[in-house]
Design a protein around this motif. Structure first.
Motif, mmCIF file in Angstrom:
data_model
loop_
_atom_site.group_PDB
_atom_site.id
_atom_site.type_symbol
_atom_site.label_atom_id
_atom_site.label_comp_id
_atom_site.label_asym_id
_atom_site.label_seq_id
_atom_site.Cartn_x
_atom_site.Cartn_y
_atom_site.Cartn_z
ATOM 1 N N GLN A 146 0.824 -1.319 -0.071
ATOM 2 C CA GLN A 146 0.075 0.027 -0.030
ATOM 3 C C GLN A 146 0.807 1.378 -0.065
ATOM 4 O OE1 GLN A 146 -3.544 -0.564 -0.165
ATOM 5 N NE2 GLN A 146 -2.700 -2.393 -0.420
ATOM 6 N N ARG B 180 0.248 -5.493 -8.681
ATOM 7 C CA ARG B 180 -0.844 -4.801 -9.340
ATOM 8 C C ARG B 180 -1.009 -3.434 -9.023
ATOM 9 N NH1 ARG B 180 -5.799 -3.412 -8.277
ATOM 10 N NH2 ARG B 180 -5.635 -4.367 -6.196
ATOM 11 N N GLU B 181 -0.926 -3.106 -7.686
ATOM 12 C CA GLU B 181 -1.148 -1.628 -7.325
ATOM 13 C C GLU B 181 -0.001 -0.758 -7.685
ATOM 14 O OE1 GLU B 181 -2.552 -0.967 -3.215
ATOM 15 O OE2 GLU B 181 -4.168 -2.396 -3.489
ATOM 16 N N ASN C 78 -0.932 -8.838 -5.163
ATOM 17 C CA ASN C 78 -1.625 -7.493 -5.109
ATOM 18 C C ASN C 78 -0.797 -6.342 -5.141
ATOM 19 O OD1 ASN C 78 -4.281 -6.092 -4.464
ATOM 20 N ND2 ASN C 78 -2.867 -5.309 -2.612
ATOM 21 N N THR D 183 0.418 2.694 -10.043
ATOM 22 C CA THR D 183 1.059 3.871 -9.345
ATOM 23 C C THR D 183 2.139 4.030 -10.409
ATOM 24 O OG1 THR D 183 0.447 2.910 -7.076
ATOM 25 C CG2 THR D 183 2.221 4.791 -7.415
#
Length: 246
Positions: free
Chosen positions: A44, A225-226, A222, A230
């Motif tokens: 994140q 992917r994120e 994940n 970005t």
């Protein structure tokens, strides 16, 4: 429960009915939880991940000390330093314009050089993995004895999976370094590392660890992917799509 007993790997939190049964200690459970939180927060792009990472590697260093895996104990020192550096790099401006680090892809030249260096390092470590880790174990024991801990060198056994263990070791070091610089490729490497680790632990019958790395695999996927999204929003593209990146 006193503090000393909490750090004891024989202080079982729960018996997991997997395979022949797996007794998970308090320190392993907490260390694993902090490791999972570290990877999730990193996916994140949260700088606080490094605090969880520091706790994770510290607890696992204690575990490796108790089970006499001194080579892996010494590797935790590298990961501890990498977490400290990553925390600094993510929170301090870089470059002439003083811009904070942005998620991006490696430039083509850096990508090729990294791939070549990784290939050479994996091949070399696969051949010399036993003497390398035996030396790491001896150095760790010598260092611990200098600190007055009076530990003895355990009986060292040959690595049953030299190529796979070499890949995990080298790729883990490279992935950690790439993460500190916010390169997307770090997540691709973690996906590969976790896939290999699942196979190794399943083959050794350590099913609890295989399940843990399955969870890490999904978190890394994940994260890939994120961070790709970005990087795209930051104007960075894959090194083979363009010769340079931002």
């Amino acid at each position: 429960m006193d503090i000393a007993s909490w750090f004891d790997i024989n202080n079982t939190l729960v018996n997991i009915p997997i395979g022949a049964g797996y007794a998970m200690s308090w320190i392993e459970a907490v260390g694993t939880l902090f490791g999972l939180l570290c990877i999730w927060l990193a996916s994140q792009e949260k700088t606080i991940n490094y605090l969880f990472g520091l706790i994770n590697v510290s607890l696992f260093a204690v575990i490796f000390f108790q089970i006499q895996l001194y080579g892996l104990l010494l590797l935790q020192l590298f990961f501890f330093c990498a977490n400290v550096y990553g925390w600094y790099a993510w929170t301090h401006p870089t470059g002439r314009q003083g811009q904070p680090l942005q998620v991006r892809w490696l430039a083509r030249q850096k990508l090729i050089l990294t791939a070549v260096a990784v290939s050479i390092a994996v091949a070399a470590l696969a051949v010399f993995i036993d003497p390398v880790f035996f030396s790491l174990a001896r150095w760790s024991v010598a260092g611990l004895n200098l600190l007055g801990l009076s530990v003895s060198l355990p009986e060292l056994q040959p690595d049953p999976f030299p190529m796979w263990d070499a890949m995990v070791t080298v790729l883990s070091v490279v992935a950690q370094v790439l993460m500190t610089r916010k390169y997307v490729e770090n997540w691709i490497l973690w996906v590969l590392i976790n896939m290999i680790s699942i196979g190794i632990y399943a083959a050794q019958g350590v099913y609890a660890m295989a399940i843990e790395y399955t969870i890490l695999l999904f978190i890394a996927a994940n994260g890939t992917r994120e961070w790709m999204a970005t990087a795209r929003s930051n104007g960075s593209v894959h090194g083979f799509a363009r010769g340079t990146t931002i």
